[in-house]
Design a protein around this motif. Sequence first.
Motif, short mmCIF file in Angstrom:
data_model
loop_
_atom_site.label_atom_id
_atom_site.label_comp_id
_atom_site.label_asym_id
_atom_site.label_seq_id
_atom_site.Cartn_x
_atom_site.Cartn_y
_atom_site.Cartn_z
N GLY A 13 -2.74 7.56 1.34
CA GLY A 13 -1.54 7.91 0.59
C GLY A 13 -0.38 7.52 1.47
O GLY A 13 -0.52 7.41 2.68
N ARG A 14 0.69 7.26 0.91
CA ARG A 14 1.79 6.73 1.71
C ARG A 14 3.07 7.33 1.21
O ARG A 14 3.30 7.30 0.01
CB ARG A 14 1.82 5.24 1.43
N HIS A 15 3.87 7.93 2.04
CA HIS A 15 5.16 8.34 1.50
C HIS A 15 6.25 8.16 2.52
O HIS A 15 6.03 8.22 3.72
CB HIS A 15 5.11 9.77 0.96
N PRO A 28 4.12 3.62 -8.25
CA PRO A 28 3.10 4.44 -7.61
C PRO A 28 2.83 5.71 -8.40
O PRO A 28 3.53 6.02 -9.37
CB PRO A 28 3.73 4.77 -6.26
N ILE A 29 1.86 6.47 -7.94
CA ILE A 29 1.40 7.63 -8.69
C ILE A 29 2.37 8.80 -8.64
O ILE A 29 2.42 9.63 -9.55
CB ILE A 29 -0.02 8.03 -8.21
N ALA A 30 3.18 8.89 -7.58
CA ALA A 30 4.13 10.02 -7.48
C ALA A 30 5.40 9.56 -6.77
O ALA A 30 5.35 8.73 -5.86
CB ALA A 30 3.50 11.18 -6.72
N VAL A 31 6.54 10.10 -7.22
CA VAL A 31 7.83 9.71 -6.63
C VAL A 31 8.76 10.92 -6.49
O VAL A 31 8.53 11.97 -7.09
CB VAL A 31 8.55 8.65 -7.50
N ASN A 32 9.79 10.73 -5.70
CA ASN A 32 10.92 11.68 -5.62
C ASN A 32 10.52 13.11 -5.32
O ASN A 32 10.82 14.04 -6.07
CB ASN A 32 11.71 11.67 -6.95
N LYS A 87 9.93 9.61 -0.77
CA LYS A 87 10.28 8.55 -1.71
C LYS A 87 9.16 8.32 -2.71
O LYS A 87 9.37 8.28 -3.90
CB LYS A 87 10.59 7.27 -0.96
N GLN A 88 7.96 8.15 -2.19
CA GLN A 88 6.84 7.93 -3.10
C GLN A 88 5.52 8.18 -2.41
O GLN A 88 5.43 8.17 -1.18
CB GLN A 88 6.84 6.51 -3.66
N ILE A 89 4.51 8.40 -3.25
CA ILE A 89 3.14 8.51 -2.76
C ILE A 89 2.33 7.45 -3.50
O ILE A 89 2.41 7.36 -4.73
CB ILE A 89 2.55 9.90 -3.04
N GLN A 90 1.57 6.67 -2.79
CA GLN A 90 0.79 5.64 -3.45
C GLN A 90 -0.64 5.61 -2.94
O GLN A 90 -0.90 5.90 -1.76
CB GLN A 90 1.43 4.26 -3.28
N LEU A 91 -1.54 5.27 -3.83
CA LEU A 91 -2.94 5.07 -3.46
C LEU A 91 -3.10 3.65 -2.97
O LEU A 91 -2.55 2.72 -3.56
CB LEU A 91 -3.84 5.27 -4.68
N GLU A 92 -3.83 3.46 -1.91
CA GLU A 92 -4.10 2.08 -1.50
C GLU A 92 -5.37 1.99 -0.67
O GLU A 92 -5.84 2.98 -0.11
CB GLU A 92 -2.92 1.49 -0.73
N GLN A 93 -5.88 0.77 -0.61
CA GLN A 93 -7.08 0.50 0.18
C GLN A 93 -6.76 0.51 1.65
O GLN A 93 -5.68 0.13 2.07
CB GLN A 93 -7.54 -0.93 -0.12
#
Lengths: 440, 516
Positions: free
Chosen positions: B12-14, B158-162, B186-192
């Motif tokens: 996850g990345r934010h 991405p799957i979630a923001v703000n 800022k955001q949460i994203q799924l990634e490999q």
Amino acid sequence: MLGRTLREVSAALKQGQITPIELCQKCLSLIKKTKFLNAYITVSEEVALKQAEESEKRYKKGHSLGDLDGIPIAVKDNFSTSGIETTCASNMLKGYVPPYNATVVQRLLDQGAVLMGKTNLDEFAMGSGSTDGAFGPVKNPWSYSKQYREKRKQKPHGMLAGHDPKDSTTIQDPGKPFMLSSLTDVSKLCIGIPKEYLVPELSSEVRSFWSKAANLFESEGAKVIEVSLPHTSHSIVCYHVLCTSEVASNMARFDGLEYGHRCDIDVSTEAMYAATRREGFNDVVRGRILAGNFFLLKENYANYFAKAQKVRRLIANDFVNVFNSGVDVLLTPTTLSEAVPYPEFIKEDNRTRSAQDDIFTQAVNMAGLPAVSVPVALSNQGLPVGLQFIGRAFCDQQLLTVAKWFEKQVQFPVIQLQELMDDCSSVFEIEKLASVSLQQ
Amino acid sequence: MAAPMLRGCCLGRHWALACIDGGSRHGRGAATGFTSSGKRGQSFVAQQPHITAQKSRKGEHKWEAVVGLEIHAQIASNSKLFSGSQVHFAAPPNSLVSFFDASLPGTLPVLNRRCVEAAVMTGLALNCHINKKSLFDRKHYFYADLPAGYQITQQRLPIAVNGSLAYSVCVGKRWRQVITKTVRIKQIQLEQDSGKSLHDELRSQTLIDLNRAEGQLRVDANISVHHPGEPLGVRTEVKNLNSARFLARAIDYEIQRQINELENGCEILNETRSFDYKLGCTVPMRDKEGKQDYRFMPEPNLPPLLLYDTASLPAGADPQQVINIDQIREQLPELPSETREKLIQQYGMLPEHSFALLNEVGLLEFFQNVIKETRAEPKKVTSWVLNIFLGFLKQQNLAVNESPVTPSALAELLNLLDRKVISSSAAKQVFEELWRGKGKTPSQIVSERKLELMQDAEALERVCHAVMEGHPQVVMDMKRGNPRAINKLIGLVRKATHSRADPTVIKEILEKQLSS
């Protein structure tokens, strides 16, 4: 036996008129005799005989797996076959033996089909004449000096379609294998003829077949109307942008590290990548990768890729509108003409040929619709000509039912390879002549 | 955040942005360890830069630093984000690699449901807006640990923001003062995840392990400085920082480096740097010359990810195939800030103690189990758990669940202490004995080693009296008001009673006897 339909052969197996092993051996023999066609990259003789043996055991016990049990099949060499070399006709994958079967292959094998081997293609299926593979061009069995224009990129529709749990873009509905009813009455059908597909480059012969087919439906009571797919002229360019972009992306995995060809250079990883990919890919593939990377560059993405996606939407909508207006099935040519002779074919480069030849078939790719090409008749030159039927989304059954009816009407002749085989000397004469012009 | 993300292979990345004052952080002094601006390397402009009147001279204008954090956290799941291969910590290299992970031609990604749920939970816990539709993209670059030549990520949508995260910072003298700050997500994203590279200098080769990188948390920091009111400055990226401590040092260093460069009239390059742990400074990364164009493209093999809530759930939907955000929200465990608040309210705990309890895996549960079984005051329990218990754990580098002392044992010990059966110092001795894990209960240890406090007040008085008689000089000192004298007497009494008398009680008796 080899000239019979699949249904007839299946019945013969069930009735014991021929055994799976006998059938397999006949096929293998024919493959050997027609080796000059260069249709096979790999002939999996041992595997085939073993599978045939198992099929025979099942038939003896009365436990056949179904209509495909014991039926010989060949798989294009860009489908993974476990334990059998899969090359995609590319140096990049020479010697690559996959550890798994593609879903469609697995399903065929689960039904008892017997795998004869892997067939030849353009390298990574990029082309329209099966001329540009690493193992040389395929010769048209209908004529030794002409090409059989393969129909590329037909989605596998019909009885083996449906959900593949390993492909997230297939639909969830577990499509039941359906039987095609014998349609007798086409009077309730509405056939659409897209006017934009009547292009100047269309040969008069194909046009005539197309017209005759339309008349046939009409004479049997179907409603045949002209329809319009206004964005057709933009479709090929749109397709090229999207296709090459995907190619550039999908081919990125061929780096010589995990599998496939690896060059001898080991100065640095980057040098290794560059040499491996230059050696592994032909110029058609490399050309598409370069084009695709260009379209995906940050400064180009909006103008090319995103724009192409928008145009694609318009193309797909064209079809939606037509089908919403009461049309059941569209009828179009498949190719511009009969197969062009090889020397003439190679006068234009791959990209040009693809742009020309894909004109009737790639729009359907972008619209996500089922389509099927049905051989109609032999041309004046004795080469096969087919026509394309395009159906509504997810209405595969209706599409195939109509196609089946049409197939029955036209009674396309079965290729008689035996006759060609008998006259062996003339075969090899032509073979010698042809082989000169085939030198890559 | 408290409980670290356990093993898993998805990320996850934010982004978090925090404004910082004048090159220092959190009220502490300016960073140490930065080198002088003599060490510039490639960022040096070839020509002599113009120093115009507008350029700031050293220390003239206030600087404001902007920091963005890119946090890679592994999701705790049994299998990977897009393939069915297992996830195990410290497995042999390349033993957990599916065909897809090795990017064999023809393999396709299949999204892992548990990972999506985890991402939604994370988004909800961080007050994000959950995007009911999110998309997957490919990010292309060639590297040995990226077999497909691209990474599947969520760049566009991405799957979630703000979101936001409110956190407390301990400041002031001995960090007793707690202030609350908020950081934006800022955001949460799924990634490999990429594979792991092991560099073998000796043989000039790099070995690749495609199990996927271990390391539960990785952080990249993006840092720039500017004057308040002016546009943001050029940012640099500092990569692969693996501990909070080094992250802080790296950021502090980089902020100061940028300020120094700018005050000397030089430019900041938009570059990637890494942190040299030994030297305590950031250095440019050699192989990142020029800006990379990742040629982002939608992932054609994954349809848009659609999430539902109770209102939008399609009728007759198969629960196995859909994810309901409301349902996940209901299943969210109590968040740390709420837990800490409860501890403060319920037990009158100090905020910094509530942090400490939550910052160690299993410690809160241990604490609560002790509380259940003891009548000792919560403050006493807190003190024992955080100081003595935690101290012993740390000394031997044990996790809470590896502790030889159970909550019941500690509870029993604290009961003995509370009933004044033993003294505080005796209790510590018992604890040490318990730690050795010989299976004895506190009561057993106390009786075996005769650690009970003297209950007989008269006997104690007699001992005090005897000691005072035996040391008249010390008594004289005491009478003269020497504060240390009484401690000496207490010590003597304790010795005489084999430490079985409560020092407080001894003191009382001595003082009483002295005055009489």
